[in-house]
Design an enzyme around this catalytic site. Structure first.
Site, PDB file in Angstrom:
ATOM      1  N   HIS A  91      -9.395   1.126   4.732  1.00 10.82           N
ATOM      2  CA  HIS A  91      -8.137   1.280   5.466  1.00 10.82           C
ATOM      3  C   HIS A  91      -8.365   2.180   6.680  1.00 10.82           C
ATOM      4  CE1 HIS A  91      -4.033   2.396   6.453  1.00 10.82           C
ATOM      5  NE2 HIS A  91      -3.676   1.298   5.838  1.00 10.82           N
TER       6      HIS A  91
ATOM      7  N   GLY B 151       2.686   2.214  10.853  1.00  8.57           N
ATOM      8  CA  GLY B 151       3.642   3.311  10.724  1.00  8.57           C
ATOM      9  C   GLY B 151       4.335   3.663  12.029  1.00  8.57           C
TER      10      GLY B 151
ATOM     11  N   GLY C 243       5.256   1.246   4.677  1.00  5.36           N
ATOM     12  CA  GLY C 243       6.615   1.772   4.505  1.00  5.36           C
ATOM     13  C   GLY C 243       7.573   0.831   3.791  1.00  5.36           C
TER      14      GLY C 243
ATOM     15  N   GLU D 231      -6.746   4.545   7.824  1.00  3.14           N
ATOM     16  CA  GLU D 231      -6.543   5.983   7.567  1.00  3.14           C
ATOM     17  C   GLU D 231      -7.777   6.593   6.920  1.00  3.14           C
ATOM     18  OE1 GLU D 231      -2.822   5.386   5.539  1.00  3.14           O
ATOM     19  OE2 GLU D 231      -1.972   4.756   7.458  1.00  3.14           O
TER      20      GLU D 231
ATOM     21  N   GLU E  42      -5.265  -4.977  10.389  1.00  4.09           N
ATOM     22  CA  GLU E  42      -4.271  -3.935  10.622  1.00  4.09           C
ATOM     23  C   GLU E  42      -4.556  -3.246  11.953  1.00  4.09           C
ATOM     24  OE1 GLU E  42      -2.348  -2.710   6.577  1.00  4.09           O
ATOM     25  OE2 GLU E  42      -3.816  -1.254   7.203  1.00  4.09           O
TER      26      GLU E  42
ATOM     27  N   ASN F   8       0.875  -1.180   0.000  1.00  2.51           N
ATOM     28  CA  ASN F   8       0.000   0.000   0.000  1.00  2.51           C
ATOM     29  C   ASN F   8       0.907   1.222   0.000  1.00  2.51           C
ATOM     30  OD1 ASN F   8      -1.802   2.050   0.462  1.00  2.51           O
ATOM     31  ND2 ASN F   8      -2.415   1.366   2.512  1.00  2.51           N
ATOM     32  N   TRP F   9       1.018   1.851  -1.152  1.00  3.43           N
ATOM     33  CA  TRP F   9       1.939   2.982  -1.283  1.00  3.43           C
ATOM     34  C   TRP F   9       1.403   4.245  -0.616  1.00  3.43           C
ATOM     35  CZ3 TRP F   9       3.937   2.759  -7.110  1.00  3.43           C
ATOM     36  CH2 TRP F   9       4.620   1.548  -7.285  1.00  3.43           C
ATOM     37  N   LYS F  10       0.128   4.206  -0.208  1.00  3.82           N
ATOM     38  CA  LYS F  10      -0.524   5.384   0.408  1.00  3.82           C
ATOM     39  C   LYS F  10      -0.296   6.603  -0.499  1.00  3.82           C
ATOM     40  CE  LYS F  10      -0.106   3.084   4.807  1.00  3.82           C
ATOM     41  NZ  LYS F  10      -0.036   3.142   6.257  1.00  3.82           N
TER      42      LYS F  10
ATOM     43  N   SER G 234       3.592  -2.204  10.322  1.00  6.64           N
ATOM     44  CA  SER G 234       5.049  -2.296  10.521  1.00  6.64           C
ATOM     45  C   SER G 234       5.610  -3.675  10.146  1.00  6.64           C
ATOM     46  CB  SER G 234       5.429  -1.919  11.954  1.00  6.64           C
ATOM     47  OG  SER G 234       5.022  -0.579  12.228  1.00  6.64           O
TER      48      SER G 234
HETATM   49  P1  13P Z   1       3.182   0.333   7.692  1.00  6.72           P
HETATM   50  O1  13P Z   1       3.683  -0.957   7.089  1.00  6.72           O
HETATM   51  O2  13P Z   1       3.918   1.533   7.206  1.00  6.72           O
HETATM   52  O3  13P Z   1       3.060   0.240   9.168  1.00  6.72           O
HETATM   53  O4  13P Z   1       1.685   0.503   7.129  1.00  6.72           O
HETATM   54  C1  13P Z   1       0.807  -0.549   7.203  1.00  6.72           C
HETATM   55  C2  13P Z   1      -0.409  -0.205   6.430  1.00  6.72           C
HETATM   56  O5  13P Z   1      -1.163   0.663   6.811  1.00  6.72           O
HETATM   57  C3  13P Z   1      -0.640  -0.919   5.177  1.00  6.72           C
HETATM   58  O6  13P Z   1      -1.907  -0.655   4.683  1.00  6.72           O
END
Ligand code: 13P
Length: 257
Positions: free
Chosen positions: A99, A177, A239, A101, A171, A10-12, A217
């Site tokens: 997600h 993150g 990440g 977020e 998640e 997931n590149w966000k 993470s």
């Molecule tokens: P991180 O791997 O940066 O913690 O993010 C996880 C995530 O939200 C994947 O959708």
């Protein structure tokens, strides 16, 4: 039950079209000398404006492309949104829905997750539906109740045949993150609970087929022990998906190689 490992990046809101193509080209180079990417389903989920270029770059490779959101309507006056038809036409095969977020910052609810999920299925996209508890929910012993509510609401009105195609991503919000990965035991307990809830809704046979990814993470250094757990079938990576060598290594580790 043999469930194929699925690793999705997931590149966000990272990587413009040039950067996205460069990342995919780097992945392709690494995958050319390593068979791990053939043994897992490998997906990258770039931002909307990067999708077209990444679909082109990923052609003739094992890399599939996903989006990070989908609207429930076919088209219309929904400024800033994107439809299933638009994603499908762009060459997208997967879509992340719900997600944390989106839930935290953009008002996503279990009802909107459910509506988006139905649109994804209508357009034959493979949904990756995210669930997970906040830190205070975990600390107050509400994790299982939160997951159950998200699953019951998110998958309301879905058939067993549809559920088999859906990927669930667990998640825990406190692990996203933050560098704080859930221990394999904590993650496995949540995954087992999710599968139990799916079994109650759709029957054991369907629940055993659903792939449940861990996200939060996850990196090459911890992917092996997480995916070794009975109910953990892959990862949704933030990440660590932004660097080709780390992402490629993570895929091999997840496969236990
Ligand atoms: P991180 O791997 O940066 O913690 O993010 C996880 C995530 O939200 C994947 O959708």
């Amino acid at each position: 039950m043999d469930r194929k490992v699925i690793i999705a990046g997931n590149w966000k809101m990272n990587k413009n079209a040039c950067e996205g193509v460069a990342l995919v080209e780097d992945l392709k180079k690494i995958f050319a000398d390593c068979s791990c990417s053939c043994e897992a389903d490998v997906v990258v989920c770039p931002p909307f404006t990067t999708i077209g270029a990444v679909v082109e770059a990923a052609k003739n490779s094992n890399i599939k492309v996903g989006a990070q959101n989908i609207h429930w309507a076919d088209n219309g006056a929904f400024t800033g949104e994107i439809s299933g038809d638009m994603l499908k036409t762009a060459g997208v095969e997967y879509v992340i829905i719900g997600h944390s977020e989106r839930r935290q910052y953009f008002g996503e609810t279990d009802a909107t997750v459910n509506a988006r999920l139905k649109a994804a299925l209508k357009y034959d996209l493979i949904p990756i539906v995210c669930v997970g508890e906040l830190l205070d929910e975990r600390e107050s012993g509400k994790t299982e109740a939160v997951l159950s509510t998200q699953i019951r609401g998110g998958f309301d009105g879905i058939s067993g045949a549809e559920m088999e195609k859906i990927v669930v991503a667990y998640e825990p919000v406190w692990a996203i993150g933050t560098g704080k990965t859930a221990t394999p035991e904590i993650a496995e307990a949540a995954h087992a609970h999710i599968r139990k809830e799916l079994a109650a809704m759709f029957g054991t046979e369907v629940a055993e087929k659903v792939r449940i990814q861990y996200g939060g993470s996850m990196k090459a250094a911890n992917a092996r022990e997480l995916v070794a757990q009975k109910d953990i079938d892959g990862g949704l990576i933030g990440g660590a998906a932004l660097k080709a060598d780390e992402f490629a290594k993570l895929i091999c580790e997840a496969l236990g190689k």
